[in-house]
Design a protein around this motif. Structure first.
Motif, PDB file in Angstrom:
ATOM      1  N   TYR A  96       0.823  -1.210   0.000  1.00  0.00           N
ATOM      2  CA  TYR A  96       0.000   0.000   0.000  1.00  0.00           C
ATOM      3  C   TYR A  96       0.859   1.264   0.000  1.00  0.00           C
ATOM      4  CZ  TYR A  96      -3.440   3.450   1.654  1.00  0.00           C
ATOM      5  OH  TYR A  96      -4.238   4.556   1.780  1.00  0.00           O
ATOM      6  N   PHE A  97       1.879   1.266   0.864  1.00  0.00           N
ATOM      7  CA  PHE A  97       2.710   2.473   0.986  1.00  0.00           C
ATOM      8  C   PHE A  97       3.917   2.462   0.050  1.00  0.00           C
ATOM      9  CE2 PHE A  97       0.544   2.675   5.151  1.00  0.00           C
ATOM     10  CZ  PHE A  97       0.099   3.984   5.106  1.00  0.00           C
ATOM     11  N   ASN A  98       4.094   1.334  -0.670  1.00  0.00           N
ATOM     12  CA  ASN A  98       5.209   1.251  -1.615  1.00  0.00           C
ATOM     13  C   ASN A  98       6.566   1.131  -0.942  1.00  0.00           C
ATOM     14  OD1 ASN A  98       5.584   0.959  -4.289  1.00  0.00           O
ATOM     15  ND2 ASN A  98       4.709   2.970  -4.807  1.00  0.00           N
ATOM     16  N   ILE A  99       6.601   0.423   0.154  1.00  0.00           N
ATOM     17  CA  ILE A  99       7.862   0.221   0.880  1.00  0.00           C
ATOM     18  C   ILE A  99       8.504  -1.081   0.414  1.00  0.00           C
ATOM     19  CG2 ILE A  99       8.755  -0.417   3.177  1.00  0.00           C
ATOM     20  CD1 ILE A  99       6.825   1.730   4.283  1.00  0.00           C
ATOM     21  N   THR A 100       9.806  -1.047   0.190  1.00  0.00           N
ATOM     22  CA  THR A 100      10.511  -2.254  -0.253  1.00  0.00           C
ATOM     23  C   THR A 100      10.434  -3.316   0.836  1.00  0.00           C
ATOM     24  OG1 THR A 100      12.044  -0.866  -1.462  1.00  0.00           O
ATOM     25  CG2 THR A 100      12.719  -3.160  -1.098  1.00  0.00           C
ATOM     26  N   GLU A 101       9.944  -4.489   0.450  1.00  0.00           N
ATOM     27  CA  GLU A 101       9.847  -5.585   1.408  1.00  0.00           C
ATOM     28  C   GLU A 101      10.391  -6.856   0.776  1.00  0.00           C
ATOM     29  OE1 GLU A 101       5.948  -7.157   2.139  1.00  0.00           O
ATOM     30  OE2 GLU A 101       6.624  -8.346   3.850  1.00  0.00           O
ATOM     31  N   PHE A 102      11.210  -7.582   1.518  1.00  0.00           N
ATOM     32  CA  PHE A 102      11.628  -8.913   1.080  1.00  0.00           C
ATOM     33  C   PHE A 102      10.620  -9.882   1.692  1.00  0.00           C
ATOM     34  CE2 PHE A 102      16.272  -7.228   1.229  1.00  0.00           C
ATOM     35  CZ  PHE A 102      16.037  -6.470   0.092  1.00  0.00           C
ATOM     36  N   LYS A 103       9.679 -10.318   0.869  1.00  0.00           N
ATOM     37  CA  LYS A 103       8.601 -11.176   1.378  1.00  0.00           C
ATOM     38  C   LYS A 103       9.128 -12.574   1.680  1.00  0.00           C
ATOM     39  CE  LYS A 103       4.569  -8.733  -0.314  1.00  0.00           C
ATOM     40  NZ  LYS A 103       4.870  -7.662  -1.264  1.00  0.00           N
ATOM     41  N   MET A 104       8.241 -13.368   2.253  1.00  0.00           N
ATOM     42  CA  MET A 104       8.654 -14.679   2.767  1.00  0.00           C
ATOM     43  C   MET A 104       9.292 -15.569   1.701  1.00  0.00           C
ATOM     44  SD  MET A 104       6.340 -16.913   5.325  1.00  0.00           S
ATOM     45  CE  MET A 104       5.696 -18.177   4.248  1.00  0.00           C
ATOM     46  N   ASP A 105       8.861 -15.414   0.442  1.00  0.00           N
ATOM     47  CA  ASP A 105       9.392 -16.295  -0.603  1.00  0.00           C
ATOM     48  C   ASP A 105      10.579 -15.675  -1.357  1.00  0.00           C
ATOM     49  OD1 ASP A 105       8.070 -14.285  -1.872  1.00  0.00           O
ATOM     50  OD2 ASP A 105       6.710 -15.572  -3.019  1.00  0.00           O
ATOM     51  N   ASP A 106      11.072 -14.542  -0.860  1.00  0.00           N
ATOM     52  CA  ASP A 106      12.193 -13.857  -1.499  1.00  0.00           C
ATOM     53  C   ASP A 106      13.497 -14.419  -0.921  1.00  0.00           C
ATOM     54  OD1 ASP A 106      14.206 -11.817  -2.085  1.00  0.00           O
ATOM     55  OD2 ASP A 106      12.543 -10.452  -2.511  1.00  0.00           O
ATOM     56  N   ILE A 107      14.466 -14.700  -1.781  1.00  0.00           N
ATOM     57  CA  ILE A 107      15.741 -15.251  -1.296  1.00  0.00           C
ATOM     58  C   ILE A 107      16.436 -14.292  -0.325  1.00  0.00           C
ATOM     59  CG2 ILE A 107      17.008 -14.380  -3.320  1.00  0.00           C
ATOM     60  CD1 ILE A 107      18.117 -17.677  -2.274  1.00  0.00           C
ATOM     61  N   ARG A 108      16.113 -12.995  -0.424  1.00  0.00           N
ATOM     62  CA  ARG A 108      16.754 -11.999   0.449  1.00  0.00           C
ATOM     63  C   ARG A 108      16.080 -11.878   1.813  1.00  0.00           C
ATOM     64  NH1 ARG A 108      16.088  -7.259  -3.788  1.00  0.00           N
ATOM     65  NH2 ARG A 108      14.056  -8.305  -3.791  1.00  0.00           N
ATOM     66  N   GLN A 109      14.954 -12.605   2.000  1.00  0.00           N
ATOM     67  CA  GLN A 109      14.246 -12.540   3.289  1.00  0.00           C
ATOM     68  C   GLN A 109      15.134 -13.121   4.396  1.00  0.00           C
ATOM     69  OE1 GLN A 109      12.952 -15.580   4.844  1.00  0.00           O
ATOM     70  NE2 GLN A 109      12.099 -14.500   6.613  1.00  0.00           N
ATOM     71  N   GLY A 110      14.929 -12.643   5.606  1.00  0.00           N
ATOM     72  CA  GLY A 110      15.667 -13.175   6.748  1.00  0.00           C
ATOM     73  C   GLY A 110      15.425 -12.311   7.969  1.00  0.00           C
ATOM     74  N   ILE A 111      16.240 -12.498   8.993  1.00  0.00           N
ATOM     75  CA  ILE A 111      16.103 -11.676  10.206  1.00  0.00           C
ATOM     76  C   ILE A 111      16.523 -10.250   9.851  1.00  0.00           C
ATOM     77  CG2 ILE A 111      16.814 -11.423  12.610  1.00  0.00           C
ATOM     78  CD1 ILE A 111      17.652 -14.404  12.513  1.00  0.00           C
ATOM     79  N   VAL A 112      15.702  -9.266  10.224  1.00  0.00           N
ATOM     80  CA  VAL A 112      15.993  -7.861   9.840  1.00  0.00           C
ATOM     81  C   VAL A 112      17.445  -7.475  10.088  1.00  0.00           C
ATOM     82  CG1 VAL A 112      13.908  -6.443   9.822  1.00  0.00           C
ATOM     83  CG2 VAL A 112      14.883  -7.127  12.016  1.00  0.00           C
ATOM     84  N   HIS A 113      17.968  -7.868  11.259  1.00  0.00           N
ATOM     85  CA  HIS A 113      19.322  -7.429  11.621  1.00  0.00           C
ATOM     86  C   HIS A 113      20.409  -8.170  10.847  1.00  0.00           C
ATOM     87  CE1 HIS A 113      17.041  -5.340  14.490  1.00  0.00           C
ATOM     88  NE2 HIS A 113      16.760  -6.382  15.222  1.00  0.00           N
ATOM     89  N   VAL A 114      20.011  -9.211  10.142  1.00  0.00           N
ATOM     90  CA  VAL A 114      20.975  -9.929   9.305  1.00  0.00           C
ATOM     91  C   VAL A 114      20.909  -9.406   7.871  1.00  0.00           C
ATOM     92  CG1 VAL A 114      21.613 -12.175   8.363  1.00  0.00           C
ATOM     93  CG2 VAL A 114      20.908 -11.980  10.759  1.00  0.00           C
ATOM     94  N   ILE A 115      19.701  -9.193   7.377  1.00  0.00           N
ATOM     95  CA  ILE A 115      19.578  -8.830   5.956  1.00  0.00           C
ATOM     96  C   ILE A 115      20.044  -7.410   5.658  1.00  0.00           C
ATOM     97  CG2 ILE A 115      17.685 -10.462   5.573  1.00  0.00           C
ATOM     98  CD1 ILE A 115      15.908  -7.859   5.297  1.00  0.00           C
ATOM     99  N   SER A 116      19.867  -6.501   6.592  1.00  0.00           N
ATOM    100  CA  SER A 116      20.212  -5.110   6.287  1.00  0.00           C
ATOM    101  C   SER A 116      21.717  -4.936   6.038  1.00  0.00           C
ATOM    102  CB  SER A 116      19.696  -4.182   7.390  1.00  0.00           C
ATOM    103  OG  SER A 116      20.046  -2.852   7.116  1.00  0.00           O
ATOM    104  N   PRO A 117      22.580  -5.448   6.918  1.00  0.00           N
ATOM    105  CA  PRO A 117      24.019  -5.379   6.625  1.00  0.00           C
ATOM    106  C   PRO A 117      24.370  -6.144   5.345  1.00  0.00           C
ATOM    107  CG  PRO A 117      23.670  -5.905   8.937  1.00  0.00           C
ATOM    108  CD  PRO A 117      22.325  -6.001   8.266  1.00  0.00           C
ATOM    109  N   GLU A 118      23.737  -7.277   5.158  1.00  0.00           N
ATOM    110  CA  GLU A 118      24.017  -8.110   3.989  1.00  0.00           C
ATOM    111  C   GLU A 118      23.728  -7.371   2.679  1.00  0.00           C
ATOM    112  OE1 GLU A 118      22.976 -12.524   4.017  1.00  0.00           O
ATOM    113  OE2 GLU A 118      21.202 -11.600   3.165  1.00  0.00           O
ATOM    114  N   GLN A 119      22.707  -6.533   2.696  1.00  0.00           N
ATOM    115  CA  GLN A 119      22.322  -5.789   1.505  1.00  0.00           C
ATOM    116  C   GLN A 119      23.094  -4.471   1.360  1.00  0.00           C
ATOM    117  OE1 GLN A 119      20.138  -6.638  -0.975  1.00  0.00           O
ATOM    118  NE2 GLN A 119      20.089  -8.637   0.024  1.00  0.00           N
TER     119      GLN A 119
END
Ligand code: SF4
Lengths: 470, 214
Positions: A96-119
């Motif tokens: 709705y708000f157009n915020i980037t989200e790595f959804k459950m089926d996205d390979i980039r999904q994971g624990i917030v504190h892990v994915i942010s540094p990784e990206q």
């Protein structure tokens, strides 16, 4: 000679983000990045909608579901309706708000504190918040990062700012070199054991010294992740080449000529030599040994070669009662050697220890061995889909599976048992997570905090063991 | 957030001390992903005769007519008269959300729990602290005069009774900053929004120094 202009790392981060100073001693602080997950965001999004507000800066936000996601049979979806509703709501809000989200089926999904540094979404010298106390993790990058409540999540979404009061400065210096088998997890547990879970209350902690410098970014994240367990909302480590090399060439990190500009800027983010700290704690790295927590607070930790402490030896009656209550809950007797204590479940994962380096450390112990017969379940839960993929490319999944571990999909999992992964009452777990509170991993469950190598070793032996004696 | 300047409304006397936030909104309703919609479950355990669960059709549940909230004479109340230590217990922001959603705008009591008191202002609710004997007097007037109305004037910081009722004239105190927020309908977000130009100026200057963040 003292220099009044000398600043700590925290001072520099704070000062470079002040939008305005208010008369009442608070500041309006600019927030560069907000991470969003499904548990603490629904009311914040609803608040925006009711007030007809839009996110101030869409690109500052990054979302993913992590607390409620299942770690196996994911294609079947989420069975628990309350968990499903929270995850679906996050998806809908982000769409709705157009915020980037790595959804459950996205390979980039994971624990917030892990994915942010990784990206590369976590960058040095920024301010970063999330509706989650372990946001302190990102301080490893020379970043001011702290957890906030739901009203504040909404505040940041709407204004990109927060009204904050500055904390005091604390320096924790770990000098010297760590012995073999001693990891970042052992260092932070030792620190918390030393200063206590309220030791950092009211402070922003900077971790420094040769032993911290020599850690990889993964290790540094493990340290700052648990700053909150020492009572500090934020923990941080100065920027150096290790930081900059880690950040380079990640999807969100700056490119081309902007990269050079960024590096030049980031290199200023360290504490000046004569900067003032309100409190300084110094430890010797050589004295740190592999740790196992024995109680129901992260400060109740001990070295692997010690005996479980005796409450009778404690002079403070309040502490003594706390120790006794912890021993009762944990089903332990004072004076027992911790390496004689057997384990039922092993959990390797969480935002503290689910990165590739953690997977490698655990696999190195598990390789060619078998999980002991008394272990009911041994779970390995990588912190993100990309870590899972990388580990599989390195063949780590096979090592774990052949040894008798379960190899799962990324998420918070048994760290807090909001999904199906949880302890039964009375079960004893060697866990690489960060909280050993009563009931944290399931009602009546008993948690012992350890490093990934120590957890893998406990799985193989069926009891706690010094990895240097394997 | 709705502005609060002056309201004239029926007052609802909740004659219990130490009303905690779990009584205001029981824990089973916290699983909700919403901030609104808690009104029908405000004081759930006192208000209904059955055990409340999320997802129930509250209009079909048996009401407890002994509870003041259900008495016809207090329908439409926007002012809650309460006893000491109102809002104690857990810090849940769901408690002021439930009161606000139900339609309460002002709560008068001899004392409030700290966190609850703060949470009220974040949600456009005005908690007024008055001396115990004055609160007693308001309870008496409310209970002995059907349809008793109070006029709360935030600008003048005065409480008076509605026309045709025994007169009251009470001054109350309030932190100037909070008074300003309520009068202007400013929540913290609204306040920060008032500095939007400062935020934009900050962004503009930082864009030069750290362009990779913009
Ligand atoms: S892994 Fe555990 S500590 Fe980390 S964000 Fe998830 S629930 Fe919180």
């Amino acid at each position: 000679m003292s220099n009044d202009n000398a600043q700590t790392l925290y001072d520099k981060l704070w000062n470079s983000h002040i939008v305005r100073e208010n008369e009442n001693g608070t500041s309006l602080l600019y927030i560069d990045r907000q991470l969003i997950h499904e548990v603490t965001s629904p009311q914040a999004f609803e608040g925006l909608r009711i007030a007809h507000r839009k996110p101030w800066k869409l690109s500052a936000n990054l979302a993913t579901p992590d607390h409620n996601v299942p770690t196996n049979h994911r294609a079947k979806g989420i069975i628990d309706p309350v968990s499903k509703l929270q995850v679906d709501t996050l998806d809908q809000n982000c769409d709705y708000f157009n915020i980037t989200e790595f959804k459950m089926d996205d390979i980039r999904q994971g624990i917030v504190h892990v994915i942010s540094p990784e990206q590369g979404a976590t960058l040095p010298a920024m301010t970063l918040v999330c509706g989650d106390s372990h946001t302190s993790t990102h301080g490893a990058f020379g970043t001011l990062a702290f957890g906030i409540g739901t009203s504040e999540v909404e505040h940041v979404l709407a204004t990109q700012c927060l009204i904050q009061k500055k904390s005091k400065n604390m320096l924790i210096q770990v000098d010297g070199c760590l012995n073999p088998g001693v990891t970042a997890k052992d260092v932070i547990l030792t620190i918390i054991g030393e200063i206590g879970t309220a030791g950092g209350t009211g402070y922003a902690i900077e971790f420094a010294g040769e032993a911290i410098r020599s850690l990889s970014m993964e290790g540094r994240m493990t340290i700052s992740n648990m700053a909150i367990e020492a009572g500090a909302r934020a923990g941080m480590i100065a920027v150096d080449d290790t930081t900059i090399n880690y950040v380079k060439n990640r999807p969100y990190s700056p490119k081309a000529e902007v990269w050079d500009q960024a590096v030049a800027y980031w290199q200023n983010f360290y504490s000046d030599a004569d900067a003032h700290f309100d409190k300084v704690v110094t430890l010797r790295a050589e004295e740190i040994k592999p740790q196992v927590s024995w109680g129901t607070s992260p400060e109740m930790t001990m070295a692997i070669d010690e005996m479980i402490p005796d409450p009778a030896a404690e002079s403070d009656p309040v502490k003594q009662a706390g120790m006794q209550a912890a021993l009762n809950y944990m089903g332990l007797t004072a004076g027992t050697a911790i390496n004689a204590v057997t384990v039922d479940v092993v959990f390797i994962g969480s935002c503290t220890n689910s990165r590739i380096e953690d997977m490698r450390a655990a696999a190195a112990i598990a390789k060619g061995k078998q999980v002991a017969d008394n272990i009911k379940q041994a779970l390995v839960v990588p912190g993100s889909g990309l870590i899972k993929q990388q580990a599989e490319q390195e063949g780590l999944d096979k090592i774990f599976i052949e040894a008798g571990f379960e190899w799962r999909d990324p998420g918070c999992s048994m760290c807090l048992a909001m999904n199906a992964d949880r302890l039964e009452a009375g079960e004893r777990c060697a866990s690489t997570s960060n909280r050993n509170f009563e009931g944290r991993q399931g009602q009546g469950g008993r948690t012992h905090l350890v490093s990934p190598a120590m957890a893998a070793a406990a799985a193989i032996k069926g009891h706690f063991v010094n990895i240097n004696e394997l | 957030m709705e502005k609060l300047t002056k309201i004239t409304a029926i007052s609802l006397p909740l004659d219990r001390a130490n009303v905690d936030t779990d009584a205001i909104i029981p824990k089973q309703f916290l699983k909700s992903i919403k901030r609104s919609g808690f009104g029908p479950n405000l004081f759930d355990e006192w208000r209904y005769l059955d055990q409340g669960e999320p997802g129930m059709d509250n209009t079909k549940r048996p009401l407890n007519y002994d509870f003041v909230l259900n008495q016809p004479r207090y329908q439409g109340a926007e002012i809650l008269l309460a006893r000491d230590n109102f809002g104690c217990g857990s810090s849940r922001e769901h408690a002021p959300w439930a009161l606000e959603d139900f339609g309460i705008r002002v709560i008068i009591a001899p004392g409030f729990a700290d966190i609850f008191y703060n949470n009220c202002f974040k949600n456009g609710l005005l908690p007024i602290v008055l001396e115990e004997k004055i609160v007693d007097h308001l309870f008496d007037l409310t209970q002995s005069n059907e349809g008793f109305q109070l006029i709360i004037d935030l600008e003048k910081q005065k409480i008076q009774s509605g026309i045709g009722f025994p007169a009251v004239d009470i001054d109350f105190e309030l932190d100037e900053f909070r008074r300003h927020c309520l009068l202007e309908g400013l929540d913290e977000i609204g306040l920060t929004m008032a500095h939007a130009n400062d935020i934009r100026a900050y962004e503009k200057s930082k864009k030069e120094v750290t362009p990779w963040l913009y």
